[in-house]
Write an enzyme that holds these catalytic residues in place. Structure first.
Site, mmCIF file in Angstrom:
data_model
loop_
_atom_site.group_PDB
_atom_site.id
_atom_site.type_symbol
_atom_site.label_atom_id
_atom_site.label_comp_id
_atom_site.label_asym_id
_atom_site.label_seq_id
_atom_site.Cartn_x
_atom_site.Cartn_y
_atom_site.Cartn_z
ATOM 1 N N HIS A 126 7.023 53.516 -2.753
ATOM 2 C CA HIS A 126 8.403 53.092 -2.525
ATOM 3 C C HIS A 126 8.986 53.921 -1.382
ATOM 4 O O HIS A 126 8.647 55.093 -1.213
ATOM 5 C CB HIS A 126 9.233 53.237 -3.803
ATOM 6 N N ASP A 137 11.733 55.441 -0.621
ATOM 7 C CA ASP A 137 12.435 56.722 -0.771
ATOM 8 C C ASP A 137 11.471 57.877 -1.054
ATOM 9 O O ASP A 137 11.897 59.037 -1.082
ATOM 10 C CB ASP A 137 13.524 56.634 -1.851
ATOM 11 N N HIS A 182 5.263 53.190 -13.747
ATOM 12 C CA HIS A 182 6.228 52.668 -12.792
ATOM 13 C C HIS A 182 5.820 51.257 -12.385
ATOM 14 O O HIS A 182 4.776 50.776 -12.800
ATOM 15 C CB HIS A 182 6.318 53.618 -11.594
ATOM 16 N N ASP A 200 9.114 58.990 -9.938
ATOM 17 C CA ASP A 200 9.625 57.843 -10.688
ATOM 18 C C ASP A 200 8.706 57.490 -11.860
ATOM 19 O O ASP A 200 7.520 57.228 -11.686
ATOM 20 C CB ASP A 200 9.746 56.630 -9.770
#
Lengths: 278, 278
Positions: free
Chosen positions: A37, A39, A115, A185
């Protein structure tokens, strides 16, 4: 770890933050990316190009999920770049724990998180350290050779080969082997506590407050209580939380909710340093 | 241009700067990327993801060199993302000038620059504006219908179909059609002046001071005097310079060197606004 830095995840602007907080980027030889992802990964290409422009020669090890290598090579190909240093790329295994780095003093283990896309956490663990020489107990007739034997953990023998001094009588317990885990995450995983057992410092995401549990499950993120329960079950030293949803304006309430369950909770704020004592 | 923003090149941290300088990013519908070096393109994925997370629905037009589409799709594929808005991707032609945007009021033309990889500059030009009604000259018997005819550039006729009032007697010259050109990384190109003829405001890179001409040629970049000579030959209104090499600590000397040749030179500093009057 001493003079060796490990960069764990690399969002956009990481190189700017590295400069802002006075980190010597040349000391980073390992970059670990938990998942793809943006970020957590979009700052990587900037780091790679900047190392090139600043004349880096020594290899850079990058640990990432399948696809990160393709992203890197696609960028490099279209920018017409040929790096003047080598990238050693290591695929993470998002299915089972794996030792990805092992040196004389340290091992790093990747392990699966829960995730939406393949994601790994990382456990940094110092290896058992040597016992320390107790200078007060050293007899006056001690030779340099005896010292070296002691350092290596051996007993000191007399001329007939019998034990003259026992190693453990002249040495102290080794310093503590410290450990740190980074759980980027992840949804709540009751099995995770086993993996984090007695770790000194654990970063665990806490995207939502406790009342958002359903939404957290749906988006594969954790609530404050998820993070705190994991820390409690694992009997970790301290819990760091972060990755707070942008819907909230205050960090304090996240910390407060975690402390209802696990008092030793702290927010992972930009630029904060958390040391682990030996 | 009015309420429509064009983002031209997008280095790492662009979304941070957009926020810092209070720009409404939702007004950006066109992103133009001159070439695929990191300092001009690495912020694009962050913009794309952020638009997605903030619920953008309207399409985003991206103009870039061959390969940028592959970079975008590679990122999206491995991050498991499905955007909730559409990207309209337009390949730039790095060989010849092309009109890439044409609306009622504006056209944007891409044109080749001289760099190590395919690179385009961009020329923004307002189309010819309508003549303005000169209220002082409007006769008292003027009807609403006459007004509408005048606005459309028509003469006013009497009942027999003869010209009663000539349009040009009741209207003023249209406001000036403004123009801006962005010449990102480029070596010195004597032909460029032709392309930039009489443009109101021209951004031209000036990576090196004038004494580095040889090095500039070798690296496909421009010196201060290259930029200033281009501006002089093209008879532009104002020259903006930027992309200063990190080897220099001061910007003033760049501006001073340019002004030796072209006095109307200004540095493109972060957050500065340059307006073009009509």
């Amino acid at each position: 770890m001493g003079n060796h830095y490990f960069l764990v995840d690399c969002g956009e602007g990481t190189q700017y933050q590295i400069q802002r907080f006075g980190v010597k980027r040349s000391r980073i030889d390992h970059i670990l990316i938990s998942h793809l992802h943006g970020d957590h990964s979009l700052g990587l290409m900037g780091m790679i190009y900047s190392y090139h422009l600043s004349g880096r020669k020594k290899p850079l090890s990058i640990y990432g999920q399948r696809g990160l290598d393709e992203i890197i090579t696609t960028h490099l190909r279209w920018s017409g770049s040929r790096l003047n240093y080598k990238i050693n790329f290591h695929h993470l295994n998002p299915e089972v724990p794996e030792t990805i780095i092992s040196s004389k003093t340290l091992e790093v283990i990747s392990f699966p998180l829960i995730h939406r896309i393949p994601t790994c956490g990382f456990l940094f663990r110092e290896k058992t350290k040597p016992r320390r020489i107790n200078e007060k107990q050293i007899p006056p007739d001690f030779s340099n050779q005896d010292y070296q034997a002691l350092k290596k953990g051996k007993d000191i023998l007399d001329e007939e080969g019998n034990v003259k001094y026992r190693n453990e009588d002249l040495t102290l317990e080794p310093k503590k082997s410290r450990s740190y885990a980074f759980c980027s995450d992840t949804g709540y995983d009751p099995m995770l506590a086993e993996r984090l057992k007695a770790v000194d410092l654990v970063y665990h995401e806490a995207t939502f407050l406790k009342d958002m549990e359903k939404w957290a499950r749906k988006t594969y993120h954790a609530t404050t209580h998820d993070a705190a329960n994991t820390a409690l079950d694992a009997e970790v030293g301290r819990l760091l939380i972060g990755h707070f949803s942008a819907r909230y304006k205050e960090v304090d309430i996240f910390v407060d909710e975690c402390r209802e369950i696990f008092p030793e909770t702290y927010p992972a704020l930009e630029g904060e340093i958390f040391e682990i004592e030996e």
